[in-house]
Motif scaffolding. Structure first.
Motif, PDB file in Angstrom:
ATOM      1  N   ILE A 138     -95.235-137.588 -55.110  1.00  0.00           N
ATOM      2  CA  ILE A 138     -94.966-138.182 -56.425  1.00  0.00           C
ATOM      3  C   ILE A 138     -96.248-138.676 -57.100  1.00  0.00           C
ATOM      4  O   ILE A 138     -96.544-138.296 -58.239  1.00  0.00           O
ATOM      5  CB  ILE A 138     -93.930-139.312 -56.307  1.00  0.00           C
ATOM      6  CG1 ILE A 138     -92.604-138.761 -55.791  1.00  0.00           C
ATOM      7  CG2 ILE A 138     -93.721-139.985 -57.652  1.00  0.00           C
ATOM      8  CD1 ILE A 138     -91.963-137.741 -56.700  1.00  0.00           C
ATOM      9  N   PRO A 139     -97.060-139.525 -56.452  1.00  0.00           N
ATOM     10  CA  PRO A 139     -98.333-139.897 -57.094  1.00  0.00           C
ATOM     11  C   PRO A 139     -99.254-138.701 -57.319  1.00  0.00           C
ATOM     12  O   PRO A 139     -99.994-138.663 -58.306  1.00  0.00           O
ATOM     13  CB  PRO A 139     -98.954-140.904 -56.115  1.00  0.00           C
ATOM     14  CG  PRO A 139     -97.809-141.412 -55.316  1.00  0.00           C
ATOM     15  CD  PRO A 139     -96.869-140.263 -55.193  1.00  0.00           C
ATOM     16  N   MET A 140     -99.229-137.715 -56.412  1.00  0.00           N
ATOM     17  CA  MET A 140    -100.064-136.525 -56.601  1.00  0.00           C
ATOM     18  C   MET A 140     -99.678-135.780 -57.870  1.00  0.00           C
ATOM     19  O   MET A 140    -100.543-135.223 -58.555  1.00  0.00           O
ATOM     20  CB  MET A 140     -99.931-135.592 -55.396  1.00  0.00           C
ATOM     21  CG  MET A 140    -100.658-136.056 -54.157  1.00  0.00           C
ATOM     22  SD  MET A 140    -100.533-134.830 -52.830  1.00  0.00           S
ATOM     23  CE  MET A 140    -101.352-135.711 -51.504  1.00  0.00           C
ATOM     24  N   ALA A 141     -98.386-135.733 -58.181  1.00  0.00           N
ATOM     25  CA  ALA A 141     -97.947-135.078 -59.414  1.00  0.00           C
ATOM     26  C   ALA A 141     -98.543-135.755 -60.635  1.00  0.00           C
ATOM     27  O   ALA A 141     -98.792-135.113 -61.660  1.00  0.00           O
ATOM     28  CB  ALA A 141     -96.423-135.084 -59.497  1.00  0.00           C
ATOM     29  N   ALA A 142     -98.791-137.061 -60.529  1.00  0.00           N
ATOM     30  CA  ALA A 142     -99.404-137.809 -61.630  1.00  0.00           C
ATOM     31  C   ALA A 142    -100.923-137.860 -61.509  1.00  0.00           C
ATOM     32  O   ALA A 142    -101.581-138.598 -62.254  1.00  0.00           O
ATOM     33  CB  ALA A 142     -98.840-139.232 -61.668  1.00  0.00           C
ATOM     34  N   GLY A 143    -101.495-137.086 -60.577  1.00  0.00           N
ATOM     35  CA  GLY A 143    -102.944-137.025 -60.452  1.00  0.00           C
ATOM     36  C   GLY A 143    -103.548-138.121 -59.612  1.00  0.00           C
ATOM     37  O   GLY A 143    -104.748-138.346 -59.651  1.00  0.00           O
ATOM     38  N   ARG A 144    -102.722-138.839 -58.847  1.00  0.00           N
ATOM     39  CA  ARG A 144    -103.214-139.908 -57.979  1.00  0.00           C
ATOM     40  C   ARG A 144    -102.892-139.595 -56.529  1.00  0.00           C
ATOM     41  O   ARG A 144    -102.205-138.622 -56.238  1.00  0.00           O
ATOM     42  CB  ARG A 144    -102.589-141.256 -58.365  1.00  0.00           C
ATOM     43  CG  ARG A 144    -103.282-141.988 -59.515  1.00  0.00           C
ATOM     44  CD  ARG A 144    -103.113-141.291 -60.815  1.00  0.00           C
ATOM     45  NE  ARG A 144    -103.670-142.050 -61.940  1.00  0.00           N
ATOM     46  CZ  ARG A 144    -103.716-141.589 -63.175  1.00  0.00           C
ATOM     47  NH1 ARG A 144    -103.246-140.384 -63.453  1.00  0.00           N
ATOM     48  NH2 ARG A 144    -104.226-142.320 -64.142  1.00  0.00           N
ATOM     49  N   ILE A 145    -103.364-140.436 -55.637  1.00  0.00           N
ATOM     50  CA  ILE A 145    -103.069-140.274 -54.218  1.00  0.00           C
ATOM     51  C   ILE A 145    -102.676-141.625 -53.647  1.00  0.00           C
ATOM     52  O   ILE A 145    -103.191-142.663 -54.082  1.00  0.00           O
ATOM     53  CB  ILE A 145    -104.283-139.683 -53.462  1.00  0.00           C
ATOM     54  CG1 ILE A 145    -103.870-139.257 -52.061  1.00  0.00           C
ATOM     55  CG2 ILE A 145    -105.449-140.656 -53.433  1.00  0.00           C
ATOM     56  CD1 ILE A 145    -104.905-138.403 -51.355  1.00  0.00           C
ATOM     57  N   ASP A 146    -101.735-141.617 -52.703  1.00  0.00           N
ATOM     58  CA  ASP A 146    -101.240-142.851 -52.108  1.00  0.00           C
ATOM     59  C   ASP A 146    -101.400-142.777 -50.598  1.00  0.00           C
ATOM     60  O   ASP A 146    -100.643-142.097 -49.914  1.00  0.00           O
ATOM     61  CB  ASP A 146     -99.769-143.071 -52.482  1.00  0.00           C
ATOM     62  CG  ASP A 146     -99.251-144.418 -52.006  1.00  0.00           C
ATOM     63  OD1 ASP A 146    -100.045-145.185 -51.425  1.00  0.00           O
ATOM     64  OD2 ASP A 146     -98.054-144.710 -52.219  1.00  0.00           O
ATOM     65  N   LEU A 147    -102.393-143.484 -50.072  1.00  0.00           N
ATOM     66  CA  LEU A 147    -102.614-143.529 -48.629  1.00  0.00           C
ATOM     67  C   LEU A 147    -101.801-144.630 -47.969  1.00  0.00           C
ATOM     68  O   LEU A 147    -101.765-144.721 -46.741  1.00  0.00           O
ATOM     69  CB  LEU A 147    -104.104-143.748 -48.333  1.00  0.00           C
ATOM     70  CG  LEU A 147    -105.058-142.662 -48.842  1.00  0.00           C
ATOM     71  CD1 LEU A 147    -106.495-143.006 -48.468  1.00  0.00           C
ATOM     72  CD2 LEU A 147    -104.690-141.300 -48.288  1.00  0.00           C
ATOM     73  N   THR A 148    -101.137-145.463 -48.776  1.00  0.00           N
ATOM     74  CA  THR A 148    -100.370-146.571 -48.221  1.00  0.00           C
ATOM     75  C   THR A 148     -99.200-146.086 -47.377  1.00  0.00           C
ATOM     76  O   THR A 148     -98.723-146.809 -46.508  1.00  0.00           O
ATOM     77  CB  THR A 148     -99.840-147.466 -49.361  1.00  0.00           C
ATOM     78  OG1 THR A 148    -100.908-147.780 -50.248  1.00  0.00           O
ATOM     79  CG2 THR A 148     -99.258-148.762 -48.830  1.00  0.00           C
ATOM     80  N   ILE A 149     -98.725-144.856 -47.643  1.00  0.00           N
ATOM     81  CA  ILE A 149     -97.544-144.372 -46.939  1.00  0.00           C
ATOM     82  C   ILE A 149     -97.741-144.376 -45.430  1.00  0.00           C
ATOM     83  O   ILE A 149     -96.816-144.668 -44.665  1.00  0.00           O
ATOM     84  CB  ILE A 149     -97.170-142.955 -47.419  1.00  0.00           C
ATOM     85  CG1 ILE A 149     -98.332-141.979 -47.209  1.00  0.00           C
ATOM     86  CG2 ILE A 149     -96.741-142.977 -48.873  1.00  0.00           C
ATOM     87  CD1 ILE A 149     -97.974-140.538 -47.447  1.00  0.00           C
ATOM     88  N   GLY A 150     -98.948-144.061 -44.972  1.00  0.00           N
ATOM     89  CA  GLY A 150     -99.201-144.010 -43.537  1.00  0.00           C
ATOM     90  C   GLY A 150     -99.339-145.381 -42.907  1.00  0.00           C
ATOM     91  O   GLY A 150     -98.997-145.570 -41.731  1.00  0.00           O
ATOM     92  N   TYR A 151     -99.843-146.348 -43.672  1.00  0.00           N
ATOM     93  CA  TYR A 151     -99.989-147.709 -43.164  1.00  0.00           C
ATOM     94  C   TYR A 151     -98.695-148.500 -43.347  1.00  0.00           C
ATOM     95  O   TYR A 151     -98.317-149.308 -42.496  1.00  0.00           O
ATOM     96  CB  TYR A 151    -101.131-148.427 -43.886  1.00  0.00           C
ATOM     97  CG  TYR A 151    -102.486-147.810 -43.668  1.00  0.00           C
ATOM     98  CD1 TYR A 151    -103.290-148.207 -42.604  1.00  0.00           C
ATOM     99  CD2 TYR A 151    -102.975-146.826 -44.517  1.00  0.00           C
ATOM    100  CE1 TYR A 151    -104.546-147.648 -42.398  1.00  0.00           C
ATOM    101  CE2 TYR A 151    -104.228-146.257 -44.323  1.00  0.00           C
ATOM    102  CZ  TYR A 151    -105.009-146.674 -43.270  1.00  0.00           C
ATOM    103  OH  TYR A 151    -106.236-146.115 -43.060  1.00  0.00           O
ATOM    104  N   GLY A 152     -98.022-148.258 -44.470  1.00  0.00           N
ATOM    105  CA  GLY A 152     -96.813-149.010 -44.771  1.00  0.00           C
ATOM    106  C   GLY A 152     -95.716-148.788 -43.753  1.00  0.00           C
ATOM    107  O   GLY A 152     -95.006-149.727 -43.377  1.00  0.00           O
ATOM    108  N   ILE A 153     -95.577-147.546 -43.270  1.00  0.00           N
ATOM    109  CA  ILE A 153     -94.502-147.250 -42.326  1.00  0.00           C
ATOM    110  C   ILE A 153     -94.656-148.060 -41.043  1.00  0.00           C
ATOM    111  O   ILE A 153     -93.678-148.344 -40.349  1.00  0.00           O
ATOM    112  CB  ILE A 153     -94.451-145.740 -42.029  1.00  0.00           C
ATOM    113  CG1 ILE A 153     -93.151-145.385 -41.303  1.00  0.00           C
ATOM    114  CG2 ILE A 153     -95.660-145.293 -41.237  1.00  0.00           C
ATOM    115  CD1 ILE A 153     -92.975-143.905 -41.083  1.00  0.00           C
ATOM    116  N   VAL A 154     -95.881-148.470 -40.727  1.00  0.00           N
ATOM    117  CA  VAL A 154     -96.111-149.312 -39.554  1.00  0.00           C
ATOM    118  C   VAL A 154     -95.408-150.649 -39.731  1.00  0.00           C
ATOM    119  O   VAL A 154     -94.644-151.099 -38.862  1.00  0.00           O
ATOM    120  CB  VAL A 154     -97.617-149.531 -39.326  1.00  0.00           C
ATOM    121  CG1 VAL A 154     -97.840-150.438 -38.115  1.00  0.00           C
ATOM    122  CG2 VAL A 154     -98.340-148.204 -39.127  1.00  0.00           C
TER     123      VAL A 154
END
Length: 354
Positions: A78-94
Motif C-alpha cells: 500500500i505505501p509502495m503504491a503511493a511511492g513510499r516504503i514502510d519498514l515498520t511492518i517487520g518490527y511492528g509484528i514483534v
C-alpha cells in the motif's frame, strides 16, 4: 518525501494491436513471466517430488507458513503504491503479537478487546509514520526504520527478555487454527484481503489517486488530489494490516517473544517488490504481490523437500529479489529505448532550404 516511483509498464490495447503474434508474445513475457515461472516451478517440483509435493498436506503447510508473509506483503504494498516504503511492518509484528497475548494474560482483557486494542495501536503507528513522512518531511525509509526500531525496543522492554506465556481462550486460538474445507482458514483471510484491496486500487477513485501519487506526487497535487491525506491513509492501512498479521502470529505460536517477527520483514518486502515485476510491471499491484508470495512459497517448499539446508530460505529470498528487480529494470530500460526510437522514427523529416 517520495522513496519509490510507481510507473506501470503493462502493454495497452493500442500498443498490442499492430504487433505480430511473435512480437505480442515478446511483449507479454515480461508482464506474465513470473506467473509462467510459478507454474513451471510448480510442475517441476510435482515431477521431482510426486509423493510429497502435490499433496493436500503440503498445500496446508504452505498456506499455514506463508499467510503472515502474504498479509505483510499486502501491508508493504500500500505505501509502495503511493511511492513510499514502510519498514515498520517487520518490527511492528514483534510488538503486536506480544501485546495480543500479554493484554489477555497479564491484564485480563477479553480476547476480542485485546485484538481491537492491537489493531488500533497498529493504525496509530501507521498514522505516526504518515505524519513523520508528510508533515515532518522525513524520507519514508528513514522514518519507518526509526519508528520500527523504537517499537522493537518497546517489545524488548515489555517482555524483559522473557516469553509471554499463559492460557488463552479457544476463540483466540481459533483465529488461526480453524480448518475450512480441509485447509487453514488463514488462507481465506488472505483471499478476502486481496480481493478488497484489488477492488479498491483498480476500480475505485481512491486507488487511482494513490497510484497517481506514486507516479508523480507534484502532478497529483496540481490536479487537486490531497496527497498528504492519502499518503497518511496508506500508512494507516499498512499499520493495521501489520497488526492483523501480529494477531494471527500470536494465535499460531501461542507465546510471545521479542526474538520472533523480524524474520518476516525481508520475505514480505521481497513479495511486494516481486509483485511490481509482474501483471503490471513497474507498479506494485495486488495479484502481482500474491504471485510473488506464491513463487517464494513454492520455491522454498520444493527446495527444502529436496534436502536443502536451513539457510536455503533467506538465500532464495535474496537471490529472487535481486533477479526480479534486475529483470524489471531491464524491461523498463528496453521499453524506454523502444519508445524513444519510435518517437525518433515517427518524427517528421526536415529539409534544409537551398
Amino acid at each position: 518525501m517520495q522513496s519509490i516511483r510507481s510507473t506501470a509498464l503493462e502493454p495497452t490495447k493500442a500498443e498490442m494491436k499492430g504487433l505480430s503474434p511473435l512480437a505480442k508474445i515478446q511483449r507479454l513475457v515480461p508482464v506474465y513471466g513470473l506467473v509462467i515461472l510459478t507454474v513451471l516451478l510448480t510442475l517441476l517440483f510435482c515431477l521431482l517430488l510426486p509423493d510429497t509435493f502435490p499433496t493436500v498436506l503440503n498445500l496446508r503447510s504452505i498456506i499455514a507458513n506463508k499467510t503472515i508473509i502474504a498479509i505483510l506483503s499486502l501491508a508493504a504494498m500500500i505505501p509502495m503504491a503511493a511511492g513510499r516504503i514502510d519498514l515498520t511492518i517487520g518490527y511492528g509484528i514483534v510488538l503486536w503479537h506480544i501485546l495480543a497475548i500479554s493484554l489477555q494474560t497479564l491484564y485480563g482483557f477479553p480476547w476480542p478487546v485485546a485484538v481491537l486494542v492491537v489493531l488500533l495501536l497498529g493504525a496509530a503507528t501507521g498514522f505516526l509514520n504518515g505524519i513523520l513522512v508528510e508533515v515532518a518531511k522525513i524520507d519514508s525509509f528513514i522514518a519507518t526504520l526509526g519508528t520500527g526500531t523504537v517499537i522493537y525496543a518497546l517489545a524488548l522492554w515489555h517482555t524483559g527478555g522473557r516469553q509471554m506465556i499463559g492460557m488463552l481462550p479457544d476463540g483466540f486460538y481459533a483465529l488461526n487454527g480453524t480448518m475450512l474445507f480441509g485447509l487453514p482458514i488463514t488462507g481465506l483471510y488472505v483471499v478476502v484481503l486481496a480481493l478488497v484491496m484489488w477492488i479498491v486500487l483498480e476500480y475505485l477513485p481512491i486507488g487511482r489517486y494513490v497510484y497517481a501519487i506514486g507516479a508523480n506526487p507534484k502532478a497529483a497535487a496540481l490536479n487537486g488530489i490531497p496527497v498528504r491525506r492519502f499518503v497518511i491513509g496508506a500508512f494507516v492501512v499498512s499499520g493495521t494490516l501489520s497488526a492483523i498479521a501480529g494477531v494471527l502470529l500470536a494465535s499460531k505460536l501461542r507465546i510471545g517473544q521479542a526474538s520472533v517477527g523480524l524474520e518476516y520483514l525481508l520475505p514480505a518486502l521481497v513479495g511486494a517488490f516481486l509483485g511490481s515485476t509482474t501483471i503490471k510491471p513497474g507498479r506494485v499491484n495486488v495479484w502481482g504481490t500474491m504471485i510473488g508470495v506464491i513463487i517464494l512459497a513454492v520455491g522454498i517448499a520444493g527446495i527444502q523437500q529436496l534436502g536443502g539446508s536451513f539457510f536455503v530460505e533467506p538465500l532464495f529470498n535474496g537471490v529472487t529479489l535481486l533477479v526480479a528487480i534486475g529483470i524489471a529494470g531491464y524491461a523498463q530500460r528496453r521499453r524506454g529505448t523502444a519508445g524513444l526510437l519510435s518517437k525518433t522514427n515517427s518524427a517528421p523529416a526536415t529539409t534544409k532550404p537551398e
